[in-house]
Scaffold this motif. Sequence first.
Motif, PDB file in Angstrom:
ATOM      1  N   VAL A  87       0.867  -1.172   0.000  1.00 29.97           N
ATOM      2  CA  VAL A  87       0.000   0.000   0.000  1.00 29.97           C
ATOM      3  C   VAL A  87       0.909   1.228   0.000  1.00 29.97           C
ATOM      4  O   VAL A  87       2.009   1.198   0.543  1.00 29.97           O
ATOM      5  CB  VAL A  87      -0.966   0.034   1.203  1.00 29.97           C
ATOM      6  CG1 VAL A  87      -1.945  -1.115   1.132  1.00 29.97           C
ATOM      7  CG2 VAL A  87      -0.213   0.005   2.523  1.00 29.97           C
ATOM      8  N   GLN A  90       1.102   7.389   0.558  1.00 24.89           N
ATOM      9  CA  GLN A  90       0.063   8.408   0.438  1.00 24.89           C
ATOM     10  C   GLN A  90      -1.260   7.927   1.030  1.00 24.89           C
ATOM     11  O   GLN A  90      -1.973   8.686   1.697  1.00 24.89           O
ATOM     12  CB  GLN A  90      -0.146   8.794  -1.034  1.00 24.89           C
ATOM     13  CG  GLN A  90       0.996   9.583  -1.645  1.00 24.89           C
ATOM     14  CD  GLN A  90       2.187   8.719  -2.049  1.00 24.89           C
ATOM     15  OE1 GLN A  90       2.131   7.482  -1.960  1.00 24.89           O
ATOM     16  NE2 GLN A  90       3.254   9.352  -2.488  1.00 24.89           N
ATOM     17  N   ASP A  91      -1.596   6.641   0.792  1.00 21.23           N
ATOM     18  CA  ASP A  91      -2.839   6.087   1.340  1.00 21.23           C
ATOM     19  C   ASP A  91      -2.800   6.064   2.867  1.00 21.23           C
ATOM     20  O   ASP A  91      -3.783   6.378   3.533  1.00 21.23           O
ATOM     21  CB  ASP A  91      -3.075   4.663   0.820  1.00 21.23           C
ATOM     22  CG  ASP A  91      -3.590   4.659  -0.611  1.00 21.23           C
ATOM     23  OD1 ASP A  91      -3.918   5.745  -1.123  1.00 21.23           O
ATOM     24  OD2 ASP A  91      -3.645   3.579  -1.221  1.00 21.23           O
ATOM     25  N   ARG A  94      -3.102   9.649   4.212  1.00 23.09           N
ATOM     26  CA  ARG A  94      -4.467  10.172   4.081  1.00 23.09           C
ATOM     27  C   ARG A  94      -5.359   9.628   5.194  1.00 23.09           C
ATOM     28  O   ARG A  94      -6.123  10.372   5.824  1.00 23.09           O
ATOM     29  CB  ARG A  94      -5.045   9.807   2.705  1.00 23.09           C
ATOM     30  CG  ARG A  94      -6.430  10.413   2.474  1.00 23.09           C
ATOM     31  CD  ARG A  94      -6.935  10.154   1.069  1.00 23.09           C
ATOM     32  NE  ARG A  94      -7.122   8.748   0.797  1.00 23.09           N
ATOM     33  CZ  ARG A  94      -6.365   8.031  -0.028  1.00 23.09           C
ATOM     34  NH1 ARG A  94      -5.352   8.589  -0.648  1.00 23.09           N
ATOM     35  NH2 ARG A  94      -6.602   6.754  -0.223  1.00 23.09           N
ATOM     36  N   GLU A  95      -5.267   8.326   5.452  1.00 19.24           N
ATOM     37  CA  GLU A  95      -6.085   7.737   6.507  1.00 19.24           C
ATOM     38  C   GLU A  95      -5.681   8.280   7.882  1.00 19.24           C
ATOM     39  O   GLU A  95      -6.529   8.522   8.735  1.00 19.24           O
ATOM     40  CB  GLU A  95      -5.940   6.210   6.491  1.00 19.24           C
ATOM     41  CG  GLU A  95      -6.581   5.539   5.299  1.00 19.24           C
ATOM     42  CD  GLU A  95      -8.086   5.765   5.253  1.00 19.24           C
ATOM     43  OE1 GLU A  95      -8.733   5.645   6.300  1.00 19.24           O
ATOM     44  OE2 GLU A  95      -8.596   6.065   4.158  1.00 19.24           O
ATOM     45  N   LEU A 125      -4.982  -1.618   5.773  1.00 16.24           N
ATOM     46  CA  LEU A 125      -5.100  -1.457   4.325  1.00 16.24           C
ATOM     47  C   LEU A 125      -4.534  -2.674   3.588  1.00 16.24           C
ATOM     48  O   LEU A 125      -5.093  -3.120   2.580  1.00 16.24           O
ATOM     49  CB  LEU A 125      -4.377  -0.188   3.878  1.00 16.24           C
ATOM     50  CG  LEU A 125      -4.943   1.136   4.407  1.00 16.24           C
ATOM     51  CD1 LEU A 125      -4.118   2.311   3.899  1.00 16.24           C
ATOM     52  CD2 LEU A 125      -6.401   1.305   4.032  1.00 16.24           C
ATOM     53  N   TYR A 255      -9.633  15.165  -2.448  1.00 17.23           N
ATOM     54  CA  TYR A 255      -8.895  14.203  -3.265  1.00 17.23           C
ATOM     55  C   TYR A 255      -9.637  13.899  -4.563  1.00 17.23           C
ATOM     56  O   TYR A 255     -10.861  13.687  -4.568  1.00 17.23           O
ATOM     57  CB  TYR A 255      -8.670  12.911  -2.488  1.00 17.23           C
ATOM     58  CG  TYR A 255      -7.694  13.093  -1.345  1.00 17.23           C
ATOM     59  CD1 TYR A 255      -6.322  13.015  -1.559  1.00 17.23           C
ATOM     60  CD2 TYR A 255      -8.147  13.374  -0.064  1.00 17.23           C
ATOM     61  CE1 TYR A 255      -5.418  13.195  -0.532  1.00 17.23           C
ATOM     62  CE2 TYR A 255      -7.245  13.559   0.984  1.00 17.23           C
ATOM     63  CZ  TYR A 255      -5.890  13.470   0.744  1.00 17.23           C
ATOM     64  OH  TYR A 255      -5.005  13.664   1.765  1.00 17.23           O
ATOM     65  N   ASP A 259      -6.687   9.710  -6.888  1.00 15.75           N
ATOM     66  CA  ASP A 259      -6.044   9.641  -5.574  1.00 15.75           C
ATOM     67  C   ASP A 259      -6.666   8.565  -4.690  1.00 15.75           C
ATOM     68  O   ASP A 259      -5.985   7.984  -3.836  1.00 15.75           O
ATOM     69  CB  ASP A 259      -6.147  10.992  -4.843  1.00 15.75           C
ATOM     70  CG  ASP A 259      -5.398  12.091  -5.563  1.00 15.75           C
ATOM     71  OD1 ASP A 259      -4.347  11.789  -6.156  1.00 15.75           O
ATOM     72  OD2 ASP A 259      -5.860  13.250  -5.528  1.00 15.75           O
ATOM     73  N   VAL A 260      -7.969   8.331  -4.869  1.00 16.06           N
ATOM     74  CA  VAL A 260      -8.690   7.428  -3.962  1.00 16.06           C
ATOM     75  C   VAL A 260      -9.268   6.215  -4.691  1.00 16.06           C
ATOM     76  O   VAL A 260     -10.050   5.459  -4.126  1.00 16.06           O
ATOM     77  CB  VAL A 260      -9.827   8.188  -3.223  1.00 16.06           C
ATOM     78  CG1 VAL A 260      -9.238   9.235  -2.296  1.00 16.06           C
ATOM     79  CG2 VAL A 260     -10.798   8.821  -4.209  1.00 16.06           C
ATOM     80  N   GLU A 262      -8.019   3.295  -5.522  1.00 15.85           N
ATOM     81  CA  GLU A 262      -7.786   1.992  -4.897  1.00 15.85           C
ATOM     82  C   GLU A 262      -8.605   1.819  -3.623  1.00 15.85           C
ATOM     83  O   GLU A 262      -9.072   0.722  -3.303  1.00 15.85           O
ATOM     84  CB  GLU A 262      -6.294   1.808  -4.609  1.00 15.85           C
ATOM     85  CG  GLU A 262      -5.484   1.428  -5.826  1.00 15.85           C
ATOM     86  CD  GLU A 262      -6.037   0.186  -6.510  1.00 15.85           C
ATOM     87  OE1 GLU A 262      -6.169  -0.858  -5.836  1.00 15.85           O
ATOM     88  OE2 GLU A 262      -6.358   0.266  -7.700  1.00 15.85           O
ATOM     89  N   GLU A 263      -8.763   2.886  -2.874  1.00 17.36           N
ATOM     90  CA  GLU A 263      -9.603   2.806  -1.676  1.00 17.36           C
ATOM     91  C   GLU A 263     -11.042   2.470  -2.046  1.00 17.36           C
ATOM     92  O   GLU A 263     -11.694   1.639  -1.402  1.00 17.36           O
ATOM     93  CB  GLU A 263      -9.567   4.136  -0.920  1.00 17.36           C
ATOM     94  CG  GLU A 263     -10.441   4.140   0.335  1.00 17.36           C
ATOM     95  CD  GLU A 263     -10.437   5.471   1.060  1.00 17.36           C
ATOM     96  OE1 GLU A 263     -11.316   5.676   1.917  1.00 17.36           O
ATOM     97  OE2 GLU A 263      -9.561   6.307   0.775  1.00 17.36           O
TER      98      GLU A 263
END
Length: 298
Positions: A87, A90-91, A94-95, A125, A255, A259-260, A262-263
């Motif tokens: 992961v 950046q992910d 952000r979280e 993640l 975002y 940017d998001v 994959e989330e």
Amino acid sequence: MNTKQLRLVVAALILVNFVTITIFLVKEKRANGAGLKKEIVATIGTREISRKEWLSELEARYGKEVLKDMIDQKVIKEMAEKNKIKVSKQDVEREFRMIQTTYHSASEKKQENEKKWKEQIRNSLLLEEILTKDVAVSEQEMRNYYNQNKDLFDIPTAFHLSQIIVKTKTEAEKSLKELSQGSSFSAMAMERSIDEFSANDGGDIGYISKDDDRYPFEYVQTAKNLKVGEWSMPIKVDQGYAILKLEGIIKGETYAFQDVKEEIRRQIALQQMKVPASARTFWDEARVSWFYGKDKND
């Protein structure tokens, strides 16, 4: 339960797990060595509680869950390496920022724990990625989700505040004078503030944003006009008068889809699978053997 509330629950669980593990392991580490049987941690009249008795009780109450959590973290890393899953930093960041802006206990006096918080987030993640690696989600489905839920991916500007609350304006003005003469804000909050919850934490109330209904609207408005390290003039509140100190700021951010992406894919895939996000799923594959045997209902 909306997404913001869910994030609060997740944050609380992360913190509780961390605190429980830390307490147990630190005490166990300190206990190793000579003198374990003789060291006394409490006396009650003529009765004593030894460190050995205390640690035995800790293990009986929390040992199994702590060990399970430790195994889960290792299993996640093992399966991630096996499947070449990673992961992004950046992910994780952000979280972490989202948790900081929505959960009170992200107090900056606990900065030394930031690394462990981020490790917990990274593992969560990774687990989601491992569980959903074979689930296909179309680009259009992800874009539709993003367009319908854009606000879920906004991080609001948040202000890390400490407060001192006193009953009268005279007390507030006296406090301001002492602060200007070099008195410690946190020490004064502990000694003088009538809000017990924050006073016990040196006045720290964590991060608040414009949509936070825990504190008066004036708190955010006042914070906007402060520089980090500055304190405010007295503000009228229900309990009396509040003096605020700005400890830090997290600037808001919106975002884009990329940017998001994959989330979103993970969240849609988990909803489709309808299975709990648990590392226990992979214990057999990771060849786990532990002190408490193989009872999968534990």
